[in-house]
Design an enzyme around this catalytic site. Structure first.
Site, PDB file in Angstrom:
ATOM      1  N   GLN A   1      41.120  46.428  42.209  1.00 35.52           N
ATOM      2  CA  GLN A   1      40.169  46.953  43.125  1.00 35.52           C
ATOM      3  C   GLN A   1      40.295  46.312  44.754  1.00 35.52           C
ATOM      4  OE1 GLN A   1      35.101  47.812  43.507  1.00 35.52           O
ATOM      5  NE2 GLN A   1      36.106  47.281  41.361  1.00 35.52           N
TER       6      GLN A   1
ATOM      7  N   ARG B   1      54.594  48.821  40.008  1.00 37.11           N
ATOM      8  CA  ARG B   1      55.493  48.734  38.778  1.00 37.11           C
ATOM      9  C   ARG B   1      56.085  49.942  38.204  1.00 37.11           C
ATOM     10  NH1 ARG B   1      51.287  45.748  37.742  1.00 37.11           N
ATOM     11  NH2 ARG B   1      51.185  43.497  37.602  1.00 37.11           N
TER      12      ARG B   1
ATOM     13  N   LYS C   1      61.456  43.189  40.759  1.00 35.73           N
ATOM     14  CA  LYS C   1      62.067  41.954  40.545  1.00 35.73           C
ATOM     15  C   LYS C   1      63.680  42.193  40.363  1.00 35.73           C
ATOM     16  CE  LYS C   1      58.275  39.444  38.268  1.00 35.73           C
ATOM     17  NZ  LYS C   1      57.617  39.264  37.304  1.00 35.73           N
TER      18      LYS C   1
ATOM     19  N   LYS D   1      43.359  32.766  38.154  1.00 34.67           N
ATOM     20  CA  LYS D   1      43.383  34.301  38.309  1.00 34.67           C
ATOM     21  C   LYS D   1      41.968  34.505  38.287  1.00 34.67           C
ATOM     22  CE  LYS D   1      47.505  35.450  35.851  1.00 34.67           C
ATOM     23  NZ  LYS D   1      48.096  36.347  34.757  1.00 34.67           N
TER      24      LYS D   1
ATOM     25  N   TYR E   1      38.763  37.754  38.620  1.00 34.08           N
ATOM     26  CA  TYR E   1      38.206  39.142  38.671  1.00 34.08           C
ATOM     27  C   TYR E   1      36.775  38.905  39.168  1.00 34.08           C
ATOM     28  CZ  TYR E   1      41.774  41.033  35.838  1.00 34.08           C
ATOM     29  OH  TYR E   1      43.077  41.041  35.196  1.00 34.08           O
ATOM     30  N   GLU E   2      36.163  40.314  39.562  1.00 33.57           N
ATOM     31  CA  GLU E   2      34.985  40.405  40.240  1.00 33.57           C
ATOM     32  C   GLU E   2      33.909  39.311  39.692  1.00 33.57           C
ATOM     33  OE1 GLU E   2      33.550  42.845  42.134  1.00 33.57           O
ATOM     34  OE2 GLU E   2      31.940  41.631  42.180  1.00 33.57           O
TER      35      GLU E   2
ATOM     36  N   ASP F   1      35.081  42.183  44.646  1.00 31.53           N
ATOM     37  CA  ASP F   1      36.233  42.995  44.709  1.00 31.53           C
ATOM     38  C   ASP F   1      36.012  43.997  46.298  1.00 31.53           C
ATOM     39  OD1 ASP F   1      37.497  42.217  42.547  1.00 31.53           O
ATOM     40  OD2 ASP F   1      36.714  43.902  41.211  1.00 31.53           O
TER      41      ASP F   1
ATOM     42  N   GLY G   1      14.264  38.517  52.738  1.00 35.46           N
ATOM     43  CA  GLY G   1      13.999  38.165  54.258  1.00 35.46           C
ATOM     44  C   GLY G   1      12.446  37.497  54.313  1.00 35.46           C
ATOM     45  N   GLY G   2      11.716  37.732  55.257  1.00 37.62           N
ATOM     46  CA  GLY G   2      10.214  37.292  55.485  1.00 37.62           C
ATOM     47  C   GLY G   2       9.407  38.215  55.107  1.00 37.62           C
TER      48      GLY G   2
ATOM     49  N   GLN H   1       5.612  44.868  55.076  1.00 44.27           N
ATOM     50  CA  GLN H   1       6.105  44.557  56.312  1.00 44.27           C
ATOM     51  C   GLN H   1       4.680  43.803  56.881  1.00 44.27           C
ATOM     52  OE1 GLN H   1       7.182  47.746  58.987  1.00 44.27           O
ATOM     53  NE2 GLN H   1       8.825  46.474  59.960  1.00 44.27           N
ATOM     54  N   GLU H   2       5.030  42.809  57.273  1.00 45.17           N
ATOM     55  CA  GLU H   2       3.885  42.139  57.897  1.00 45.17           C
ATOM     56  C   GLU H   2       3.148  42.937  59.051  1.00 45.17           C
ATOM     57  OE1 GLU H   2       1.889  39.939  56.679  1.00 45.17           O
ATOM     58  OE2 GLU H   2       1.028  38.476  58.485  1.00 45.17           O
ATOM     59  N   GLN H   3       3.991  43.235  60.045  1.00 45.79           N
ATOM     60  CA  GLN H   3       3.296  43.856  61.354  1.00 45.79           C
ATOM     61  C   GLN H   3       2.864  45.256  60.862  1.00 45.79           C
ATOM     62  OE1 GLN H   3       6.551  43.040  60.331  1.00 45.79           O
ATOM     63  NE2 GLN H   3       8.157  44.074  61.952  1.00 45.79           N
TER      64      GLN H   3
HETATM   65  N1  COA Z   1      57.950  45.267  39.827  1.00 48.00           N
HETATM   66  C1  COA Z   1      58.091  44.310  39.286  1.00 48.00           C
HETATM   67  N2  COA Z   1      57.338  43.164  39.005  1.00 48.00           N
HETATM   68  C2  COA Z   1      55.888  43.294  39.662  1.00 48.00           C
HETATM   69  C3  COA Z   1      55.775  44.515  40.545  1.00 48.00           C
HETATM   70  C4  COA Z   1      56.557  45.419  40.765  1.00 48.00           C
HETATM   71  N3  COA Z   1      56.583  46.402  41.313  1.00 48.00           N
HETATM   72  N4  COA Z   1      54.548  44.578  40.859  1.00 48.00           N
HETATM   73  C5  COA Z   1      54.115  43.342  40.233  1.00 48.00           C
HETATM   74  N5  COA Z   1      54.963  42.774  39.576  1.00 48.00           N
HETATM   75  C6  COA Z   1      54.696  41.536  38.739  1.00 48.00           C
HETATM   76  C7  COA Z   1      54.185  40.255  39.518  1.00 48.00           C
HETATM   77  O1  COA Z   1      55.139  39.777  40.298  1.00 48.00           O
HETATM   78  C8  COA Z   1      53.776  39.285  38.284  1.00 48.00           C
HETATM   79  O2  COA Z   1      54.996  38.775  37.979  1.00 48.00           O
HETATM   80  P1  COA Z   1      54.825  37.167  37.639  1.00 48.00           P
HETATM   81  O3  COA Z   1      53.854  36.939  36.882  1.00 48.00           O
HETATM   82  O4  COA Z   1      55.964  37.051  36.645  1.00 48.00           O
HETATM   83  O5  COA Z   1      54.708  36.407  38.827  1.00 48.00           O
HETATM   84  C9  COA Z   1      53.193  40.350  37.494  1.00 48.00           C
HETATM   85  O6  COA Z   1      53.587  41.545  37.627  1.00 48.00           O
HETATM   86  C10 COA Z   1      51.727  40.500  37.259  1.00 48.00           C
HETATM   87  O7  COA Z   1      50.996  40.252  38.779  1.00 48.00           O
HETATM   88  P2  COA Z   1      49.383  40.229  38.596  1.00 48.00           P
HETATM   89  O8  COA Z   1      48.945  41.621  38.703  1.00 48.00           O
HETATM   90  O9  COA Z   1      49.173  39.491  39.598  1.00 48.00           O
HETATM   91  O10 COA Z   1      48.948  39.350  37.399  1.00 48.00           O
HETATM   92  P3  COA Z   1      47.932  39.679  36.243  1.00 48.00           P
HETATM   93  O11 COA Z   1      47.931  41.072  35.913  1.00 48.00           O
HETATM   94  O12 COA Z   1      47.966  38.811  34.981  1.00 48.00           O
HETATM   95  O13 COA Z   1      46.630  39.271  37.047  1.00 48.00           O
HETATM   96  C11 COA Z   1      44.506  39.327  38.503  1.00 48.00           C
HETATM   97  C12 COA Z   1      45.767  40.141  37.487  1.00 48.00           C
HETATM   98  C13 COA Z   1      43.890  40.338  39.381  1.00 48.00           C
HETATM   99  C14 COA Z   1      43.675  38.577  37.646  1.00 48.00           C
HETATM  100  C15 COA Z   1      45.493  38.535  39.589  1.00 48.00           C
HETATM  101  O14 COA Z   1      46.463  39.381  40.234  1.00 48.00           O
HETATM  102  C16 COA Z   1      44.732  37.822  40.662  1.00 48.00           C
HETATM  103  O15 COA Z   1      43.996  36.725  40.233  1.00 48.00           O
HETATM  104  N6  COA Z   1      44.698  38.189  42.039  1.00 48.00           N
HETATM  105  C17 COA Z   1      43.945  37.584  43.064  1.00 48.00           C
HETATM  106  C18 COA Z   1      42.785  38.062  42.889  1.00 48.00           C
HETATM  107  C19 COA Z   1      42.319  39.352  42.985  1.00 48.00           C
HETATM  108  O16 COA Z   1      42.515  40.355  43.717  1.00 48.00           O
HETATM  109  N7  COA Z   1      41.599  39.783  41.571  1.00 48.00           N
HETATM  110  C20 COA Z   1      41.296  41.025  41.440  1.00 48.00           C
HETATM  111  C21 COA Z   1      40.278  41.747  42.104  1.00 48.00           C
HETATM  112  S1  COA Z   1      40.090  43.226  42.003  1.00 48.00           S
END
Ligand code: COA
Length: 418
Positions: free
Chosen positions: A19, A40, A77, A139, A141-142, A171, A250-251, A275-277
């Protein structure tokens, strides 16, 4: 009206998922940027498959965060895939990524390398924590970000646990911060000719929205109490900002108040602000004109010790009024208030549809779906929201744009690079 959108001509590589990153690049796409989602080959962005409501069709989680984009499915990759990425980087203005820490380096796409490939490119990055943090490797998440950014400890009721907000403070909020940073860097590039790396950590973006709670921590340390919190003056304070329930930040004191039908409808409530006023008119509105001059009610200070009795009296006044009727009366007296709206009410609200804040868009496989359009309105243009792309829908089109010929593209398909 403008002939073209303001970000027309800006090429964005959207190397994001879930997100935070997608929300940022979607915003840039609405405003005219050519946003290419690089995914991917095996399944693409994980949200395509998360919480699916139609079997084997891209989930709303994906479609609502990836409108107005194109999709290139490629294995970055592989050597051939990495070469495609490098070509894209050379001709783009912005790259945005929000992978786990270190993933870009492992792929051979460090900031230093990218900057060398294209010194004009702006690299936008989201991580859970900033580089100086002891948790920079995590790593995130939200909800993790809400916990670390001060939102959870200050949300909820004092007799319950820390609470997560439904709003995507970690996010989408981080994505919006990143969009501001990227646009700033684009303007900066006009002066310097150089791109730069723009990083936003989710913890920092959450904290930025919890600014008033840090204010309260400082006030608490100085005076030992927080006069607008429900704990004052009858409860106790410790040395940390407490959870204030539905109190105003706020206030101006406020609370969620029951309206007619609350016994059956979980959203038959309004938010009511004192709202005070505007106190005298507020008293008039709720049928208590005498409170305007009564010393026990006249000032915020006098009201605070019995503020919940006051709210209870207002709830009595509200008992025979629906939330909409109540707001219609109160608005005439300029009382800051609103009905608590359910998501169903929001989905079908004609005014939100009319303004383009809620829009229905077409999607190749799911028909139409509802999404949130641009909350930012411009006098010169209105963004047109289009459906999210299918995985790899534009792969061949993009490879042709990059100069690959038909045979080379066929080879890439055969070798599962794309
Ligand atoms: N082709 C080949 N490999 C790919 C690719 C592609 N097009 N796109 C991504 N990948 C690979 C990455 O290189 C990574 O490989 P590695 O771990 O071997 O280096 C792998 O896919 C997974 O990457 P990622 O999505 O980051 O890992 P995850 O699914 O385990 O973690 C999160 C997900 C969100 C927890 C992590 O990405 C994170 O902490 N991000 C930063 C904070 C963030 O944005 N959080 C989410 C908020 S919504």
């Amino acid at each position: 009206m403008m002939d073209s959108l303001p970000l027309t001509g800006i090429k964005v590589i959207d190397f994001t998922g879930v997100q935070a990153g997608p929300a940022c690049t979607q915003l840039l796409a609405w405003f005219g940027a050519d946003v290419l989602k690089v995914e991917r080959t095996t399944g693409g962005d994980v949200t395509r498959h998360q919480l699916q409501d139609i079997p084997d069709v891209d989930a709303l989680y994906f479609t609502m965060l990836n409108s107005n984009k194109r999709s290139l499915a490629i294995d970055t990759k592989t050597a051939a895939g990495l070469a495609v990425m490098e070509k894209l980087i050379r001709r783009s203005d912005v790259l945005v990524e929000n992978f786990a820490p270190g993933a870009m380096d492992r792929m051979g796409l460090s900031w230093e390398h990218i900057h060398e490939l294209n010194p004009r490119l702006i690299y936008g990055s989201v991580k859970g924590f900033n580089d100086e943090s002891a948790w920079a490797d995590l790593k995130v998440y939200e909800n993790v970000a809400q916990a670390a950014g001060g939102a959870a400890s200050t949300t909820g009721f004092w007799d319950g646990p820390p609470t997560i907000s439904a709003a995507a403070l970690g996010d989408s909020n981080t994505g919006m911060h990143l969009a501001i940073g990227i646009l700033t860097a684009l303007i900066g590039r006009e002066q310097t000719g150089r791109g730069q790396k723009v990083s936003v950590a989710m913890q920092d973006a959450v904290l930025n929205l919890c600014r008033v709670k840090l204010r309260d921590q400082e006030r608490l340390e100085r005076v030992g109490y927080l006069e607008e919190y429900p704990q004052y003056p009858n409860g106790t304070f410790t040395d940390v900002v407490p959870r204030g329930g539905n109190a105003g930040g706020g206030g101006q004191p406020g609370w969620i108040l029951k309206c007619k039908g609350w016994q059956d409808d979980p959203n038959a409530y309004i938010y009511f602000t004192i709202q005070e006023q505007n106190w005298a008119r507020t008293c008039e509105a709720i049928g208590k004109p005498e409170w305007a001059t009564d010393p026990a009610y006249r000032t915020a200070k006098a009201r605070q010790p019995h503020i919940f009795d006051i709210f209870a009296d207002i709830e009595e006044w509200l008992a025979d009024k629906t939330k909409y009727e109540a707001v219609d009366i109160l608005r005439a007296y300029e009382v800051p208030c609103a009905p608590v709206l359910s998501m169903k009410e929001i989905a079908y609200d004609p005014a939100l549809r009319e303004s383009g804040t809620v829009v229905e868009v077409a999607h190749k496989e799911r028909g139409t779906y509802l999404t949130v359009g641009s909350p930012i309105k411009f006098s010169d243009f209105k963004p047109t929201i289009t459906g999210a792309p299918l995985l790899g829908e534009h792969t061949d089109e993009v490879l042709l744009e990059l100069g690959y010929d038909g045979d080379e593209i066929a080879d890439m398909h055969a070798e599962k690079v794309v």
